[in-house]
Design an enzyme around this catalytic site. Structure first.
Site, mmCIF file in Angstrom:
data_model
loop_
_atom_site.group_PDB
_atom_site.id
_atom_site.type_symbol
_atom_site.label_atom_id
_atom_site.label_comp_id
_atom_site.label_asym_id
_atom_site.label_seq_id
_atom_site.Cartn_x
_atom_site.Cartn_y
_atom_site.Cartn_z
ATOM 1 N N HIS A 180 0.276 -8.834 -4.058
ATOM 2 C CA HIS A 180 1.157 -7.855 -4.689
ATOM 3 C C HIS A 180 0.976 -7.881 -6.204
ATOM 4 O O HIS A 180 1.817 -8.373 -6.947
ATOM 5 C CB HIS A 180 2.614 -8.111 -4.304
ATOM 6 N N ASN A 181 -0.141 -7.339 -6.652
ATOM 7 C CA ASN A 181 -0.462 -7.278 -8.064
ATOM 8 C C ASN A 181 -0.901 -5.859 -8.426
ATOM 9 O O ASN A 181 -0.794 -4.944 -7.609
ATOM 10 C CB ASN A 181 -1.555 -8.306 -8.402
ATOM 11 N N PHE A 182 -1.403 -5.675 -9.636
ATOM 12 C CA PHE A 182 -1.767 -4.334 -10.095
ATOM 13 C C PHE A 182 -2.942 -3.765 -9.301
ATOM 14 O O PHE A 182 -3.047 -2.539 -9.139
ATOM 15 C CB PHE A 182 -2.108 -4.376 -11.589
ATOM 16 N N ILE A 183 -3.810 -4.630 -8.792
ATOM 17 C CA ILE A 183 -4.942 -4.146 -7.996
ATOM 18 C C ILE A 183 -4.433 -3.444 -6.742
ATOM 19 O O ILE A 183 -4.944 -2.386 -6.343
ATOM 20 C CB ILE A 183 -5.886 -5.310 -7.618
ATOM 21 N N HIS A 184 -3.422 -4.013 -6.101
ATOM 22 C CA HIS A 184 -2.814 -3.377 -4.925
ATOM 23 C C HIS A 184 -2.196 -2.034 -5.307
ATOM 24 O O HIS A 184 -2.325 -1.051 -4.563
ATOM 25 C CB HIS A 184 -1.744 -4.301 -4.342
ATOM 26 N N HIS A 238 5.423 1.214 -6.913
ATOM 27 C CA HIS A 238 6.203 0.848 -5.721
ATOM 28 C C HIS A 238 6.402 -0.648 -5.557
ATOM 29 O O HIS A 238 7.306 -1.082 -4.838
ATOM 30 C CB HIS A 238 5.542 1.415 -4.461
ATOM 31 N N ASP A 239 5.585 -1.485 -6.218
ATOM 32 C CA ASP A 239 5.749 -2.935 -6.118
ATOM 33 C C ASP A 239 5.853 -3.586 -7.497
ATOM 34 O O ASP A 239 5.632 -4.801 -7.624
ATOM 35 C CB ASP A 239 4.569 -3.554 -5.359
ATOM 36 N N ASP A 352 0.633 2.723 1.522
ATOM 37 C CA ASP A 352 1.002 1.331 1.257
ATOM 38 C C ASP A 352 0.226 0.352 2.136
ATOM 39 O O ASP A 352 -0.130 -0.742 1.692
ATOM 40 C CB ASP A 352 2.506 1.167 1.461
ATOM 41 N N GLN A 404 -4.439 -9.696 11.834
ATOM 42 C CA GLN A 404 -4.900 -8.331 11.604
ATOM 43 C C GLN A 404 -4.842 -7.488 12.880
ATOM 44 O O GLN A 404 -4.450 -6.316 12.846
ATOM 45 C CB GLN A 404 -6.323 -8.347 11.053
#
Length: 560
Positions: A180-184, A238-239, A352, A404
């Site tokens: 949950h970082n900027f890449i996501h 959103h995160d 998402d 997964q």
């Protein structure tokens, strides 16, 4: 800082400063000071300082029933603003020292070449945000927002204002979070942009033909062109400020954030608040607050972010299926706003979790970092004596392939199947899910203790799912090995507080309560009256001001 963190008990703070700025004075008062004295302090003023303490104690013990409704609401508004700022500062990383200038200035020819290169990457489903540098991630966000702002005829004050806002969002994501970082956020933004182009709500970056006022098919035509900006804004924010742990962890740990939002969509509510806080701070307002357009934008963005709560996933899928049945009914009375809200929620939910529907080598890289974040939380839960869910257990029996396959079967496939029935342009993702599930199953069969690599032949060449830029159809081909990001090192796992992404644990340590047989944990936030709050072992005594329970003291803060 001591005041805003709530570390001072029975202390009456009075600020002494040379600064005569009204803004500085109000800021100190909003943060808890009871008075503000200008230097140099005259002797007669110093002699009456004890009256400040008396007045403060008296006002606290009195029932405040004086003042008009307007005056009381003004005081409440000031305190609400302080609370919002406190929560924002507590859960987001420290403010960056730099402002703009984060994107390297290139000569016009090089700039055009770089922009076109990134546009080509943004235009295909095989977009891999992990392959981009931080600067290129920022450029991608700028490209998308400039594109949609221009299409919708929306304006911001300047290009620098847009850059500052995007830079501020990036800095409010914790880069120590594995997932949950900027890449996501960039990945979700590109997925949303791809979906919006597929349903012809906005033109692509390289449009062959696009009629702005053409008649779109039902139910696509329920969406407004301005919804595109709202959905892209919700996607990038959103995160924002995500601490790296789940809603359930915050609720079980009895954090103040969970209590503020009553254990309901805790993080999602916080993300929405943080996003609009940033918009206000950087004056990123395409509509004037108070207008109908702004109210509609805020409503759409907030509803979209709340839809990303995975605890409500099944409820949203049921809602989409019921919507499909209504559309198929001959006697259905259309309620446009209600149906539009469901479609908006469906789009952002797909964006998402879209990484599981990317080509396999990209989906695998996202699985790596997601599993690591889950396990970092599990490590922390074990350290706190809390139950560790199987998916978070680093030493458990659930493998990456298992997780997964389970997620595709019970979350991704039902959602994308329903959305594909509602919006046929979106059904291309189903093919990827089917292909990736088969790949994970083969990976599980051939794991032999290592289920992170998928081998399709004895030569050891990796196989990847490559997308055709024209039809978004997955094709399994032998491809060169990709630079897939590995899970974070042991250094990250060894520092659990850092793995929580500076969410405040160093300043407000978790406290264990032994009042019952079952262990419970609280997370002191302001700690104004919690005698059980115990400082961490490495915290020096002089960091806390010890006061007698029956006495109050005056603390004079000097601001240079």
């Amino acid at each position: 800082e001591e005041i805003s963190l709530g570390k001072l008990n029975h202390v009456i703070p009075i600020v002494c400063s040379w600064k005569d700025s009204t803004e500085t004075m109000l800021d100190c008062m909003n943060k808890g000071a009871v008075d503000y004295l200008l230097k140099p302090i005259r002797l007669e003023v110093a002699k009456t300082m004890f009256l400040r303490m008396y007045r403060s104690d008296y006002s606290k013990s009195s029932i405040r029933c004086s003042g008009s409704l307007e005056q009381r609401l003004q005081k409440v508004s000031m305190k609400d603003k302080w609370l919002e700022e406190t929560i924002f500062d507590y859960y987001t990383p420290p403010k960056p020292s730099m402002s703009v200038g984060y994107i390297t200035r290139l000569n016009p020819a090089a700039e055009l070449e770089k922009t076109n290169s990134l546009k080509r990457k943004l235009s295909v489903w095989e977009f891999n945000a992990h392959d981009l540098t931080e600067e290129d991630q920022l450029r991608c966000v700028v490209i998308i927002f400039e594109h949609v702002l221009e299409y919708n005829g929306l304006r911001v004050s300047s290009t620098n204002q847009l850059h500052q806002f995007i830079f501020a969002i990036m800095k409010c994501y914790h880069n120590t979070n594995p997932y949950h970082n900027f890449i996501h956020a960039v990945d979700v933004l590109q997925a949303m942009f791809h979906f919006l182009c597929k349903i012809d709500l906005i033109p692509s970056l390289f449009p062959s033909r696009f009629e702005k006022n053409r008649q779109r098919c039902f139910p696509d035509n329920l969406l407004k062109s301005t919804d595109a900006f709202a959905l892209l804004l919700a996607s990038i924010g959103h995160d924002v400020g995500h601490p790296g742990v789940s809603n359930n962890f915050l609720i079980q740990s009895q954090t103040p954030l969970a209590q503020i939002y009553n254990d309901t969509s805790v993080l999602e509510s916080f993300h929405a608040m943080t996003l609009f806080n940033l918009m206000r701070k950087h004056d990123f307002m395409v509509y004037n607050p108070g207008t109908t357009e702004y109210a509609e934008l805020r409503k759409t963005v907030v509803n979209a972010i709340l839809a990303t709560d995975m605890d409500l996933h099944e409820e949203y899928v049921v809602g989409i299926n019921e919507q499909i049945k209504r559309f198929q009914s001959s006697d259905y009375e259309l309620k446009a706003d209600k149906e539009r809200k469901i479609i908006i929620g469906a789009l952002i939910k797909c964006a998402d979790i879209s990484n599981v529907a990317r080509p396999y080598h990209i989906a695998e890289s996202w699985s790596n970092v997601l599993m690591e974040e889950f396990r970092c939380q599990g490590d922390l839960q074990r350290k706190l004596g809390q139950p560790v869910p199987p998916l978070n257990d680093r030493h458990g029996s659930i493998t990456q392939s298992d997780s997964q396959i389970w997620f595709i079967d019970f979350f991704a496939m039902p959602l994308f199947t329903s959305v594909g029935s509602l919006l046929p342009e979106m059904d291309f993702c189903i093919k990827y899910l089917e292909t990736n599930k088969t790949s994970w199953q083969k990976c599980k069969e051939n794991a032999n203790g290592n289920d992170r690599s998928l081998r399709h032949n004895s030569s050891g060449n990796d196989s990847a799912v490559i997308v055709s830029p024209t039809d978004d159809s997955p094709t399994i081909v032998t491809a060169p090995a990709k630079n897939v990001p590995e899970a974070p090192s042991e250094d990250l796992r060894s520092n659990l507080d850092e793995a929580l992404s500076n969410a405040g644990t160093s300043e407000a340590p978790l406290v264990q309560s032994n009042q019952s047989k079952q262990q419970t944990f609280s997370w002191p936030f302001f700690a104004r009256s919690k005698s059980q709050a115990v400082p961490s072992a490495n915290q020096h005594d002089n960091n806390l001001i010890q006061q007698n329970d029956r006495e109050s003291s005056i603390l004079c803060c000097s601001i240079q």
